[in-house]
Design an enzyme around this catalytic site. Structure first.
Site, PDB file in Angstrom:
ATOM      1  N   HIS A   1       0.641  -1.024   0.064  1.00  0.00           N
ATOM      2  CA  HIS A   1      -0.154   0.000  -0.040  1.00  0.00           C
ATOM      3  C   HIS A   1       0.811   1.265  -0.024  1.00  0.00           C
ATOM      4  O   HIS A   1       0.422   2.485  -0.194  1.00  0.00           O
ATOM      5  CB  HIS A   1      -0.883   0.084   1.301  1.00  0.00           C
TER       6      HIS A   1
HETATM    7  C1  UD1 Z   1      -1.998   5.294   6.472  1.00  0.00           C
HETATM    8  C2  UD1 Z   1      -0.528   5.727   6.962  1.00  0.00           C
HETATM    9  C3  UD1 Z   1       0.291   4.545   6.775  1.00  0.00           C
HETATM   10  C4  UD1 Z   1      -0.352   3.308   7.312  1.00  0.00           C
HETATM   11  C5  UD1 Z   1      -1.243   3.118   6.543  1.00  0.00           C
HETATM   12  C6  UD1 Z   1      -1.948   1.788   7.010  1.00  0.00           C
HETATM   13  C7  UD1 Z   1      -0.005   8.123   6.915  1.00  0.00           C
HETATM   14  C8  UD1 Z   1       0.717   9.248   6.413  1.00  0.00           C
HETATM   15  N1  UD1 Z   1      -0.096   6.930   6.339  1.00  0.00           N
HETATM   16  O1  UD1 Z   1      -1.608   5.143   4.971  1.00  0.00           O
HETATM   17  O2  UD1 Z   1       1.750   4.871   7.576  1.00  0.00           O
HETATM   18  O3  UD1 Z   1       0.652   2.308   6.868  1.00  0.00           O
HETATM   19  O4  UD1 Z   1      -2.342   4.051   6.655  1.00  0.00           O
HETATM   20  O5  UD1 Z   1      -3.124   1.269   6.303  1.00  0.00           O
HETATM   21  O6  UD1 Z   1      -0.728   8.412   7.848  1.00  0.00           O
HETATM   22  N2  UD1 Z   1      -9.139   5.118   2.246  1.00  0.00           N
HETATM   23  C9  UD1 Z   1     -10.463   4.343   2.052  1.00  0.00           C
HETATM   24  N3  UD1 Z   1     -10.923   4.020   3.501  1.00  0.00           N
HETATM   25  C10 UD1 Z   1     -10.302   4.277   4.569  1.00  0.00           C
HETATM   26  C11 UD1 Z   1      -9.101   4.701   4.596  1.00  0.00           C
HETATM   27  C12 UD1 Z   1      -8.417   5.033   3.444  1.00  0.00           C
HETATM   28  O7  UD1 Z   1     -10.818   4.331   1.047  1.00  0.00           O
HETATM   29  O8  UD1 Z   1     -10.860   3.614   5.699  1.00  0.00           O
HETATM   30  C13 UD1 Z   1      -8.515   5.403   0.979  1.00  0.00           C
HETATM   31  C14 UD1 Z   1      -8.605   6.815   0.511  1.00  0.00           C
HETATM   32  O9  UD1 Z   1      -8.861   6.917  -0.707  1.00  0.00           O
HETATM   33  C15 UD1 Z   1      -7.352   7.550   0.999  1.00  0.00           C
HETATM   34  C16 UD1 Z   1      -6.532   6.514   0.817  1.00  0.00           C
HETATM   35  O10 UD1 Z   1      -7.107   5.264   1.087  1.00  0.00           O
HETATM   36  O11 UD1 Z   1      -7.292   8.618   0.333  1.00  0.00           O
HETATM   37  C17 UD1 Z   1      -5.037   6.762   1.707  1.00  0.00           C
HETATM   38  O12 UD1 Z   1      -5.630   6.710   3.060  1.00  0.00           O
HETATM   39  P1  UD1 Z   1      -4.552   7.382   4.131  1.00  0.00           P
HETATM   40  O13 UD1 Z   1      -5.256   7.201   5.433  1.00  0.00           O
HETATM   41  O14 UD1 Z   1      -4.527   8.824   3.510  1.00  0.00           O
HETATM   42  O15 UD1 Z   1      -3.265   6.772   3.979  1.00  0.00           O
HETATM   43  P2  UD1 Z   1      -2.965   5.021   3.957  1.00  0.00           P
HETATM   44  O16 UD1 Z   1      -2.391   5.082   2.528  1.00  0.00           O
HETATM   45  O17 UD1 Z   1      -4.055   4.510   4.260  1.00  0.00           O
END
Ligand code: UD1
Length: 395
Positions: free
Chosen positions: A240
């Site tokens: 991811h």
């Molecule tokens: C975040 C953490 C990362 C961790 C990961 C675990 C930061 C900078 N990154 O990354 O360190 O390893 O979580 O999963 O804090 N999304 C959904 N549903 C959700 C959450 C996210 O669809 O419940 C999608 C959204 O499109 C979002 C993308 O995932 O924009 C990224 O989510 P985000 O929390 O920004 O970062 P992660 O890649 O999940």
């Protein structure tokens, strides 16, 4: 004893999926502290956290008061609620519901919403875990309000400032009052950065507390049956990180390798929402649907994950937590990254870094039995939460 009878009030912060496994043991150990086992009942051993027959200066009748704040960084049922249920976490007292956005917007929203919580609740300590945006944002709010901050999983460094998590780690560690580290390298990194020694407390790996506490439940689910693979004969994959999934060429190269690998051993790949979005955008999801041996799943829960990891031939990942869990379970792990902030999983454990260029060769090595056998690092023993609570009540 003057001063020690004051009730300790904590705010515990959780925001994203890997935080939930780190908060669960702390809550469970607070509950144990608050309910010391009656030493007159000989079938119960003395509560190691709050031994009512010891000289512990903390009044056992004064419980630790805590509030669980969920920032809402992760909000999908499979990314959040499932973990709360499986880890028996209480419903958050407050949900900031910040959701997804750019780093600046997400961090800014957490700053604004969490400040109000701190002003209303006036805790003695804010406890943050891991290295996600929620960790850094909540630490920053607290320290600016002169509330003490404890960082669990402090001191880890990849020395790669292109990783958002590395910035979160550097900032959080620089402003925290207590730094709970999982391994010696964490202590060394912090001391090199000039953190006073008395702030650094090596307590072990909090994720391993959760792993040990849930292993029986994970095994009982026999997840391999549910996902239609033979126990011990499949590869478990999670990816991811933006560096792996956000670039079409990189993702396409990884995918080609995974399809080739699946011809040698079935591949199970629960897909993070970020990765799914990218795969869809790149038009690669259909490619996988044509391959029966490469199984793309929706995100799965903690118990199924651990059950699948433990019984896999090896794990390919870019997750931090899985590098540690495979080390504890002695399952070979290939980490698709140029570096790791968890070097102990390489020096002591079963982890090896891999790259787009070397992954095919590395897959063959592992499938042929060439991989580090590993030992479990010091203090990865299931008692990290206890040590944290003991230090907090004394502090
Ligand atoms: C975040 C953490 C990362 C961790 C990961 C675990 C930061 C900078 N990154 O990354 O360190 O390893 O979580 O999963 O804090 N999304 C959904 N549903 C959700 C959450 C996210 O669809 O419940 C999608 C959204 O499109 C979002 C993308 O995932 O924009 C990224 O989510 P985000 O929390 O920004 O970062 P992660 O890649 O999940």
């Amino acid at each position: 004893m003057k001063g020690v009878n004051k009730e300790l009030k904590l705010i515990l912060v959780a925001g994203a999926r890997p935080n939930f496994m780190k908060i669960a043991p702390i809550i469970s150990d607070i509950k144990k502290f608050n309910n010391p086992i009656n030493p007159t009942n000989s079938s119960n051993p003395t509560n190691p956290i709050n031994p009512s027959n010891s000289s512990n200066p903390i009044n056992p009748i004064n419980p630790i008061n805590y509030i669980l704040v969920h920032t809402g960084q992760h909000y999908d049922v499979e990314m959040s609620e499932t973990f709360f249920r499986e880890l028996e976490l209480p419903k958050p007292d407050i949900n900031l519901a910040v959701g997804s956005a750019s780093h600046a917007v997400q961090t800014g929203e957490i700053l604004i919403r969490f400040e109000k919580v701190c002003l209303d609740e006036k805790p003695d300590w804010v406890i943050v875990v891991g290295d996600v945006n929620s960790t850094m944002a909540c630490a920053l709010v607290a320290v600016k309000l002169s509330i003490k901050v404890a960082h669990v999983e402090a001191g880890l460094r990849s020395f790669d400032r292109t990783m958002p998590e590395e910035i979160n780690r550097l900032v959080t560690d620089a402003i925290s009052d207590l730094l709970f580290t999982p391994s010696v390298d964490g202590d060394e990194n912090l001391m090199r950065e000039g953190v006073p020694k008395e702030k650094i407390k090596r307590v072990g790996n909090i994720m391993i507390d959760t792993l040990i506490a849930n292993l029986d439940k994970a095994r009982a689910r026999k997840a391999w049956e549910k996902f239609g693979v033979e126990r011990g004969n499949y590869v478990f994959v999670t990816l991811h990180r933006p560096s792996n999934v956000d670039d079409r060429e990189v993702m396409s190269g990884i995918f080609t390798n995974l399809i080739r690998l699946s011809e040698k051993a079935p591949v199970i790949f629960p897909v993070h929402p970020r990765t799914r979005k990218q795969l869809e955008g790149f038009g690669m999801l259909r490619q996988a649907e044509n391959s029966r041996a490469l199984k793309l799943l929706d995100p799965i829960g903690y118990h199924d994950t651990i059950g699948l990891v433990e019984n896999s031939r090896f794990v390919l990942t870019d997750s931090g937590g899985l590098q540690e869990e495979t080390t504890f379970l002695k399952v070979p792990c290939l980490t698709l990254r140029p570096n790791t902030e968890r070097p102990v999983t390489i020096s002591h454990g079963t982890n090896k870094l891999t790259s787009l260029e070397t992954m095919e060769r590395d897959f063959d090595y592992v499938l042929n039995g060439y991989h580090p056998k590993g030992t479990i690092p010091d203090l990865w023993d299931g008692r990290t939460g206890e040590r944290i609570i003991e230090i907090l009540v004394k502090a």
